[in-house]
Design an enzyme around this catalytic site. Structure first.
Site, PDB file in Angstrom:
ATOM      1  N   CYS A 183       0.803  -1.225   0.000  1.00 25.53           N
ATOM      2  CA  CYS A 183       0.000   0.000   0.000  1.00 25.53           C
ATOM      3  C   CYS A 183       0.838   1.278   0.000  1.00 25.53           C
ATOM      4  O   CYS A 183       0.337   2.341  -0.354  1.00 25.53           O
ATOM      5  CB  CYS A 183      -0.932   0.004   1.203  1.00 25.53           C
ATOM      6  SG  CYS A 183      -1.948  -1.483   1.308  1.00 25.53           S
ATOM      7  N   HIS A 237      -3.086   6.876   1.980  1.00 27.16           N
ATOM      8  CA  HIS A 237      -3.494   5.590   1.433  1.00 27.16           C
ATOM      9  C   HIS A 237      -4.965   5.374   1.761  1.00 27.16           C
ATOM     10  O   HIS A 237      -5.396   5.530   2.910  1.00 27.16           O
ATOM     11  CB  HIS A 237      -2.654   4.463   2.019  1.00 27.16           C
ATOM     12  CG  HIS A 237      -3.232   3.112   1.767  1.00 27.16           C
ATOM     13  ND1 HIS A 237      -3.639   2.706   0.514  1.00 27.16           N
ATOM     14  CD2 HIS A 237      -3.506   2.073   2.613  1.00 27.16           C
ATOM     15  CE1 HIS A 237      -4.127   1.484   0.594  1.00 27.16           C
ATOM     16  NE2 HIS A 237      -4.062   1.079   1.857  1.00 27.16           N
ATOM     17  N   ASN A 294     -10.225  -0.086  -1.271  1.00 25.39           N
ATOM     18  CA  ASN A 294      -8.779  -0.124  -1.056  1.00 25.39           C
ATOM     19  C   ASN A 294      -8.125  -0.733  -2.292  1.00 25.39           C
ATOM     20  O   ASN A 294      -8.239  -1.928  -2.542  1.00 25.39           O
ATOM     21  CB  ASN A 294      -8.473  -0.958   0.194  1.00 25.39           C
ATOM     22  CG  ASN A 294      -6.993  -1.020   0.518  1.00 25.39           C
ATOM     23  OD1 ASN A 294      -6.141  -0.747  -0.316  1.00 25.39           O
ATOM     24  ND2 ASN A 294      -6.683  -1.413   1.741  1.00 25.39           N
TER      25      ASN A 294
END
Length: 317
Positions: free
Chosen positions: A113, A243, A273
């Site tokens: 990430c 993120h 995500n």
């Protein structure tokens, strides 16, 4: 030495949209449960005939167009991804081939990430040291391919997509603010097990509470230090792009950073995500919608797997 700056950004998401209602037909969940816990409403899901390098190439082409460059102008391609299926050719080489680039250096980075902000720092360093003149930095992941769609704690989180930025050399003593500020990066290796994509076949899993506590208690201080390295205070930021892990992480983290005048990216609500894609995807959308202007200072801050983090202040192209 050269300086560096971002001159164009772009993003791409697959056409298929998976809603919370759709997920309720797959696992024991519902829209209220998902939105109350992670803040996500929809996510884009790539089909079996849409590989990661295709997503990446679409985003890259848009970034090149925004920068006014041809693919042949690029001498370095960096792709941040953790969902590559094959070891070789790597994603960067596949993207270069799709775009018809003649002879760029091509490298993949797997920092999950935090991959894009690591890759952006690497491109910045290469340009400043004279190893590159024009670099293409891409974050791309197909999280749907490594997800257990029977596990409601993880399948509600993920989406697929890509985002890209063009990084170009500029005079180190050019007037005005620096284009890409110094990176602050690191990791907590002993907690690396908290976010995993492992096994055969590979499956995404995480310890959600551990990640939440780490992100909301340890990362605000580190993010503020990234601002300090750029010579700015959090109150000077025009935007914060974290993120896009979970809205319940993004909102308290942004508040604790103290960026009181900043637009806070909340693309997770419609995209889920997307791992390494999440920061460039959200950043590109802010630029496209005109929510930030050329020259505005923006904090990009990635965190997640390993547990790794990397952040820097950049100027909006």
């Amino acid at each position: 030495m050269n300086g560096s700056r971002i001159t164009g950004v772009g993003h791409y998401q697959p056409a298929k949209v998976l809603t919370n209602e759709d997920l309720a037909g797959l696992v024991d969940t519902n829209d209220e449960w998902i939105r109350s816990r992670v803040g996500i409403r929809t996510r884009h899901i790539a089909g079996p005939d849409e590989p990661v390098d295709e997503l990446a190439a679409h985003a890259a082409a848009k970034a090149l167009a925004a920068a006014g460059l041809a693919a042949s102008d690029i001498d370095l391609v960096l792709v941040a991804t953790s969902t590559a299926v094959d070891r070789s050719p790597n994603m960067a080489a596949r993207v270069a081939n799709r775009l018809g680039m003649p002879s760029p250096a091509t490298m993949d980075l797997n920092v999950v990430c935090a991959g894009f902000t690591h890759a952006l720092a690497t491109a910045d360093h290469a340009v400043r040291a004279g190893g590159s003149v024009r670099a293409l930095v891409i974050g791309a992941d197909k999280m749907s391919a490594v997800t257990d769609w029977t596990d409601r704690t993880t399948c509600v989180l993920v989406g697929d997509g890509a985002g890209a930025a063009v990084v170009e050399a500029c005079p180190a003593d050019a007037p005005g603010p620096a284009g890409i500020g110094p990176v602050l990066w690191g990791s907590v290796p002993e907690m690396g097990h908290a976010v995993r994509i492992e096994g055969t076949p590979s499956v995404f899993a995480q310890e959600g509470q551990s990640v939440y506590r780490w992100a909301t208690t340890q990362l605000p201080r580190i993010a503020r230090q990234a601002c300090e390295r750029a010579g700015l205070g959090p109150e000077d930021l025009a935007a914060v792009v974290l993120h896009q892990a979970n809205l319940r992480i993004i909102e308290p983290l942004a508040a604790k950073i103290g960026a009181v005048n900043a637009v806070v990216a909340r693309d997770v609500v419609e995209s889920g995500n997307t791992s390494a894609a999440s920061i460039p995807l959200a950043f590109s959308k802010l630029v496209e919608r005109g929510e930030i202007s050329t020259g505005d200072p923006v904090l990009l801050f990635g965190f997640g797997g390993n547990l790794s983090y990397a952040g820097q202040v950049v100027r909006c192209p």
